[in-house]
Design a protein around this motif. Structure first.
Motif, PDB file in Angstrom:
ATOM      1  N   GLY A 126       0.774  -1.236   0.000  1.00 44.54           N
ATOM      2  CA  GLY A 126       0.000   0.000   0.000  1.00 44.54           C
ATOM      3  C   GLY A 126       0.803   1.282   0.000  1.00 44.54           C
ATOM      4  N   GLU A 127       2.137   1.215  -0.169  1.00 46.02           N
ATOM      5  CA  GLU A 127       2.917   2.436  -0.192  1.00 46.02           C
ATOM      6  C   GLU A 127       3.713   2.552  -1.487  1.00 46.02           C
ATOM      7  N   THR A 162       8.367   4.634   0.883  1.00 42.91           N
ATOM      8  CA  THR A 162       9.251   3.673   1.537  1.00 42.91           C
ATOM      9  C   THR A 162      10.557   4.340   1.947  1.00 42.91           C
ATOM     10  N   VAL A 163      11.115   5.165   1.051  1.00 41.89           N
ATOM     11  CA  VAL A 163      12.359   5.872   1.361  1.00 41.89           C
ATOM     12  C   VAL A 163      12.204   6.683   2.643  1.00 41.89           C
TER      13      VAL A 163
END
Length: 278
Positions: A188-189, A194-195
């Protein structure tokens, strides 16, 4: 990087034609691969090297890929001579082994070996999975479940602050050299999210200006790595996640204690910054 094998050409189309006596036979046991060390680097056995101890080797194989038209197959449960010139070596050998196209073949075959080994039975109903004849896919004849090779997306993160870059060392791993922050993409991202999440979780810092660099297949962990640079946003005080990292520290460009290597995206990103190319 390990996949940069030009002028050799890697072809991963699924084309399961039978092997001949000169086809490459890739054999693995857990975290090891069967190779021969020579002055020129590493070699893999071909079918004729194994056939005298394995009468059914031409009946039990899995086509993997080709390089320069040379076909590579996965073989399993073979007999081999204890005094053979071929020996089982830890797959970490493929990080630095020469020629590089053989190292790339070895670790790519290892990723597929693990996938086939871990997908013998259907995760839905428990029946034996069958290989498809047209594509690299396993399917369940009972419930029609289909499985494709496992590829996990992950990010490599170069956090910059002017003339400084943030480098770290992993906690509890065999790899003890400096690396960049990294982490797997969650459900879901976006990879940009994420970074930011991984930097905050691992070192407690905020970042901005997230920008993509390049990607790399990393078969050691079933991963496709995506490299990003980003800039520090705010204070530079590190709050270390000690479950993930042994340390994290800032390095000025001229003080980076890392030398060029040929295997990883992480190394290339560090050296690019060290040389003033980023």
């Amino acid at each position: 990087m390990i996949q940069d094998i030009a002028p050799h050409v890697y072809r991963n189309e699924y084309n399961p034609a039978p092997p001949d006596r000169t086809s490459i036979a890739l054999y693995y046991e857990n975290h090891t691969a069967l190779v021969k060390k020579t002055r020129q680097g590493i070699e893999f056995p071909v079918f004729k090297d194994l056939e005298h101890l394995n009468e059914d080797i031409y009946d039990h194989y899995t086509y993997l890929f080709s390089i320069d038209g040379e076909r590579y197959y996965l073989v399993k449960d073979i007999n081999r001579e204890p005094i053979s010139l071929f020996s089982l070596e830890n797959i970490e050998i493929f990080r630095t082994a020469k020629p590089q196209y053989r190292a790339f073949a070895g670790i790519t075959g290892y990723q597929l070996y693990n996938w086939y080994k871990n997908r013998r039975y259907c995760g839905r109903c428990g029946s034996v999975m069958k290989p498809d004849t047209k594509e690299r896919m396993l399917f369940c004849e009972k419930c029609r479940n289909m499985e494709y090779p496992k590829i996990c997306p992950a990010v490599i993160i170069g956090v910059l602050d002017g003339n400084r870059i943030l480098m770290s060392k992993y906690a509890g791993r065999d790899y003890k050299k400096y690396a960049l922050l990294a982490g797997f993409v969650e459900v879901g991202e976006t990879v940009e999210e994420t970074v930011k999440r991984e930097v905050m979780e691992e070192v407690g810092l905020k970042v901005k200006n997230v920008r993509y660099y390049k990607s790399q297949p990393w078969s050691f962990s079933d991963t496709v790595l995506m490299g990003f640079y980003c800039d520090l946003d705010g204070g530079d005080k590190i709050t270390l996640d000690e479950d993930e990292l042994a340390l994290a520290e800032w390095f000025d460009r001229e003080d980076i204690p890392v030398e060029p290597a040929s295997d990883s995206l992480t190394n290339e990103m560090i050296i690019k910054f060290k040389n003033g190319e980023i």
